[in-house]
Design a protein around this motif. Structure first.
Motif, PDB file in Angstrom:
ATOM      1  N   THR A   1      -0.317 -10.507  16.187  1.00 55.23           N
ATOM      2  CA  THR A   1      -1.749 -10.353  16.400  1.00 55.23           C
ATOM      3  C   THR A   1      -2.395 -11.694  16.721  1.00 55.23           C
TER       4      THR A   1
ATOM      5  N   ARG B   1      -8.617  -8.956  11.190  1.00 56.96           N
ATOM      6  CA  ARG B   1      -8.896  -7.655  11.807  1.00 56.96           C
ATOM      7  C   ARG B   1      -7.671  -6.748  11.740  1.00 56.96           C
ATOM      8  N   ARG B   2      -6.493  -7.304  12.011  1.00 58.74           N
ATOM      9  CA  ARG B   2      -5.270  -6.490  12.019  1.00 58.74           C
ATOM     10  C   ARG B   2      -4.942  -5.958  10.626  1.00 58.74           C
TER      11      ARG B   2
ATOM     12  N   GLN C   1      -7.138  -3.115   9.920  1.00 55.13           N
ATOM     13  CA  GLN C   1      -6.664  -1.916  10.619  1.00 55.13           C
ATOM     14  C   GLN C   1      -5.526  -1.254   9.858  1.00 55.13           C
ATOM     15  N   HIS C   2      -4.596  -2.058   9.358  1.00 48.07           N
ATOM     16  CA  HIS C   2      -3.486  -1.502   8.560  1.00 48.07           C
ATOM     17  C   HIS C   2      -4.030  -0.815   7.307  1.00 48.07           C
ATOM     18  N   TYR C   3      -4.968  -1.458   6.659  1.00 50.76           N
ATOM     19  CA  TYR C   3      -5.541  -0.887   5.447  1.00 50.76           C
ATOM     20  C   TYR C   3      -6.250   0.446   5.755  1.00 50.76           C
ATOM     21  N   ASP C   4      -7.013   0.451   6.814  1.00 49.00           N
ATOM     22  CA  ASP C   4      -7.755   1.655   7.191  1.00 49.00           C
ATOM     23  C   ASP C   4      -6.834   2.798   7.629  1.00 49.00           C
ATOM     24  N   SER C   5      -5.631   2.478   8.098  1.00 51.70           N
ATOM     25  CA  SER C   5      -4.722   3.523   8.574  1.00 51.70           C
ATOM     26  C   SER C   5      -3.758   4.027   7.495  1.00 51.70           C
TER      27      SER C   5
ATOM     28  N   THR D   1       1.218   6.481  12.494  1.00 46.83           N
ATOM     29  CA  THR D   1       1.648   5.088  12.639  1.00 46.83           C
ATOM     30  C   THR D   1       2.643   4.743  11.533  1.00 46.83           C
TER      31      THR D   1
ATOM     32  N   HIS E   1       0.233  -2.396   4.134  1.00 43.73           N
ATOM     33  CA  HIS E   1      -0.988  -3.161   4.392  1.00 43.73           C
ATOM     34  C   HIS E   1      -1.075  -4.413   3.519  1.00 43.73           C
TER      35      HIS E   1
END
Length: 93
Positions: free
Chosen positions: A21, A26-27, A30-34, A40, A48
């Motif tokens: 990244t 930010r990345r 994104q991992h946390y949110d997914s 994925t 995360h």
């Protein structure tokens, strides 16, 4: 601009995810949110928690290193992590 190759894991530290990244904060968000998202790999396995990073000045070098690490055995990846982070502590950005 800086680029990062990173390794994340799940809460049990039983699965590793390797990525690249240009924006680590930010990345990781994104991992946390997914987490829990079966579409994925990182989401499916709740990867995360940051364990390891390497910084590069250009994206080409970062991508080459990411591919190299993905080709390693689990034992070799574990040794790399433990050299930089012996306690396997979750790192904070």
């Amino acid at each position: 601009m800086a680029y990062f190759v990173y390794i994340t894991t799940n809460p049990a530290k039983s699965v590793l995810y390797i990525g690249v990244t240009g924006n680590m904060a930010r990345r990781l968000a994104q991992h946390y949110d997914s987490r829990g998202n079966a579409e994925t790999f990182a989401g499916r396995y709740f990867c995360h928690h940051l364990l390891y990073t390497e910084q590069f000045a250009d994206i080409t070098s970062a991508i080459a290193r990411e591919k190299e690490l993905k080709g390693w055995t689990r034992a070799k990846k574990d040794a790399l992590i433990e050299e930089a982070n012996p306690e396997r502590a979750f790192l904070i950005i």
